[in-house]
Design an enzyme around this catalytic site. Structure first.
Site, PDB file in Angstrom:
ATOM      1  N   HIS A 146       0.851  -1.192   0.000  1.00 31.50           N
ATOM      2  CA  HIS A 146       0.000   0.000   0.000  1.00 31.50           C
ATOM      3  C   HIS A 146       0.883   1.238   0.000  1.00 31.50           C
ATOM      4  O   HIS A 146       1.832   1.340   0.779  1.00 31.50           O
ATOM      5  CB  HIS A 146      -0.904   0.008   1.236  1.00 31.50           C
ATOM      6  CG  HIS A 146      -1.783   1.212   1.324  1.00 31.50           C
ATOM      7  ND1 HIS A 146      -2.835   1.425   0.465  1.00 31.50           N
ATOM      8  CD2 HIS A 146      -1.745   2.282   2.152  1.00 31.50           C
ATOM      9  CE1 HIS A 146      -3.426   2.564   0.777  1.00 31.50           C
ATOM     10  NE2 HIS A 146      -2.780   3.111   1.795  1.00 31.50           N
ATOM     11  N   SER A 163      -2.092   5.963   8.045  1.00 25.06           N
ATOM     12  CA  SER A 163      -3.317   6.412   7.378  1.00 25.06           C
ATOM     13  C   SER A 163      -3.619   7.863   7.731  1.00 25.06           C
ATOM     14  O   SER A 163      -3.413   8.311   8.857  1.00 25.06           O
ATOM     15  CB  SER A 163      -4.487   5.513   7.795  1.00 25.06           C
ATOM     16  OG  SER A 163      -5.683   5.936   7.207  1.00 25.06           O
ATOM     17  N   LEU A 165      -2.263  10.660   6.476  1.00 25.06           N
ATOM     18  CA  LEU A 165      -1.168  11.642   6.425  1.00 25.06           C
ATOM     19  C   LEU A 165      -1.053  12.331   5.071  1.00 25.06           C
ATOM     20  O   LEU A 165      -0.169  13.172   4.887  1.00 25.06           O
ATOM     21  CB  LEU A 165       0.161  10.961   6.783  1.00 25.06           C
ATOM     22  CG  LEU A 165       0.325  10.586   8.256  1.00 25.06           C
ATOM     23  CD1 LEU A 165       1.691   9.951   8.504  1.00 25.06           C
ATOM     24  CD2 LEU A 165       0.166  11.813   9.140  1.00 25.06           C
ATOM     25  N   LYS A 167      -0.789  10.891   1.731  1.00 25.13           N
ATOM     26  CA  LYS A 167       0.155  10.333   0.750  1.00 25.13           C
ATOM     27  C   LYS A 167      -0.253  10.676  -0.672  1.00 25.13           C
ATOM     28  O   LYS A 167       0.581  11.038  -1.498  1.00 25.13           O
ATOM     29  CB  LYS A 167       0.257   8.813   0.932  1.00 25.13           C
ATOM     30  CG  LYS A 167       0.867   8.381   2.258  1.00 25.13           C
ATOM     31  CD  LYS A 167       1.040   6.885   2.354  1.00 25.13           C
ATOM     32  CE  LYS A 167      -0.284   6.153   2.460  1.00 25.13           C
ATOM     33  NZ  LYS A 167      -0.999   6.454   3.720  1.00 25.13           N
ATOM     34  N   ASP A 185      -2.185   3.841  -4.217  1.00 22.66           N
ATOM     35  CA  ASP A 185      -2.932   2.954  -3.324  1.00 22.66           C
ATOM     36  C   ASP A 185      -2.363   1.537  -3.304  1.00 22.66           C
ATOM     37  O   ASP A 185      -1.851   1.082  -2.285  1.00 22.66           O
ATOM     38  CB  ASP A 185      -4.420   2.925  -3.677  1.00 22.66           C
ATOM     39  CG  ASP A 185      -5.220   2.194  -2.609  1.00 22.66           C
ATOM     40  OD1 ASP A 185      -4.957   2.431  -1.413  1.00 22.66           O
ATOM     41  OD2 ASP A 185      -6.093   1.389  -2.962  1.00 22.66           O
ATOM     42  N   ARG A 252      16.820  10.562  15.540  1.00 25.47           N
ATOM     43  CA  ARG A 252      16.824  11.779  14.723  1.00 25.47           C
ATOM     44  C   ARG A 252      17.849  11.676  13.599  1.00 25.47           C
ATOM     45  O   ARG A 252      17.595  12.074  12.468  1.00 25.47           O
ATOM     46  CB  ARG A 252      17.136  12.986  15.615  1.00 25.47           C
ATOM     47  CG  ARG A 252      17.154  14.312  14.860  1.00 25.47           C
ATOM     48  CD  ARG A 252      17.409  15.475  15.784  1.00 25.47           C
ATOM     49  NE  ARG A 252      17.479  16.735  15.053  1.00 25.47           N
ATOM     50  CZ  ARG A 252      17.722  17.913  15.618  1.00 25.47           C
ATOM     51  NH1 ARG A 252      17.898  17.989  16.933  1.00 25.47           N
ATOM     52  NH2 ARG A 252      17.781  19.008  14.886  1.00 25.47           N
TER      53      ARG A 252
END
Length: 316
Positions: A146, A163, A165, A167, A185, A252
């Site tokens: 995905h 999910s 965010l 894309k 997708d 980081r």
């Protein structure tokens, strides 16, 4: 996972135009398929096609001038024995190349054993190259992931993430900046050799991008032919995460590059934190440019570590 094995008639039809071959024997065996055990044991499609021999059964057997001569230039008893031996190899298909005429004994054997035989004017070496490339792709290990798969600055980049965010919205912005869409997708991924993963778009979703609030967009119709790609090699995964996930699960400045296993191949991975006000498209392009530098042997982080060590040594 392995795809279903391929039948003789599909192999014939898929190459009718390119190899200009015709079906000369065994037409009643159009559904004859590759042996599933041989397919599962083969390292690639290249293992499933080769010159006529008695070492590697279950492969497409290619007959050029030398092979036909071997089957013809001997005593009648030896010729019959050599032709009969082919049945024990259980080939899914025989291909007669170089414009050779099939020996009568070989034609009769193919009809009796129901082994399809095709004939072409093309050289044996050319036919082997074409069929190896075709079978390597057909029998490649594959999976579906995905995300949004794109051509960014000439590199195949898979954008994944949690999910909600954005894309697909990010993909749309990257397309508007001159990059290309492969798939949105669902991305079909194939391991075409030991180190290479190729990504393609499922036929149902070709050229389409879904954006919340707008719906399906035909990227090819809106942005033109240059905005879509049929396939790309996967070189980088860009993973989008929320702030809490970034702080909890990732460093980081990781000392070593992150990778993700895809069909047994390690793919380099960049993690980008999504917060309001950040231009994620610019960050993705920066991650891609940095990966291109690494491919050229330029490691910015290692150069910084070396610079820091030299500074400490000179200060001491």
């Amino acid at each position: 996972m392995k795809p279903s094995v391929i039948s003789a008639d599909v192999l014939f039809e898929d190459h009718r135009a390119s190899l200009r071959w015709h079906w000369v024997a065994g037409q009643g065996a159009s559904e004859r398929r590759f042996d599933e055990a041989a397919v599962s044991q083969a390292r690639s499609g290249a293992d499933l096609v080769g010159y006529l021999n008695y070492i590697h059964p279950y492969r497409v057997q290619i007959l050029g001038a030398r092979e036909v001569a071997y089957l013809s230039n001997a005593s009648p008893e030896d010729c019959a024995r050599r032709v009969a031996r082919i049945v024990t190899l259980e080939p899914p298909v025989l291909v007669l190349c170089d414009g050779q005429a099939a020996p009568e004994a070989l034609l009769s054997m193919c009809e009796r054993a129901q082994i399809p035989m095709f004939a072409t004017q093309d050289s044996a070496a050319f036919v082997i190259d074409v069929l190896r490339a075709y079978l390597s792709k057909h029998f490649a290990d594959r999976t579906t992931m995905h995300g949004v798969f794109m051509d960014i600055l000439g590199l195949g980049v898979l954008i994944t993430g949690e999910s909600g965010l954005g894309k697909s919205e990010l993909g749309l912005e990257l397309i508007s900046r001159g990059n290309g869409l492969v798939a949105d997708d669902a991305v079909d991924l194939f391991r075409i050799n030991q180190t290479t993963i190729e990504g393609r778009c499922p036929e149902l979703l070709q050229n389409l991008l879904e954006v919340r609030g707008i719906g399906l967009l035909d990227i090819r119709a809106i942005f033109g032919e240059s905005a879509v790609r049929r396939r790309m090699r996967l070189r980088l995964i860009v993973h989008l995460v929320r702030r809490e996930t970034m702080e909890r699960d990732y460093e980081r400045m990781p000392y070593e590059p992150l990778t993700q296993d895809v069909l047994g191949v390690p793919i380099q991975k960049a993690v980008i934190q999504v917060v309001a006000g950040r231009n994620i498209a610019v960050l993705v392009e920066a991650a891609v440019r940095n990966h291109i530098l690494q491919l050229r042997g330029i490691d910015t982080y290692q150069e910084f570590v070396d610079r820091h060590r030299r500074a400490m040594e000179s200060g001491g």
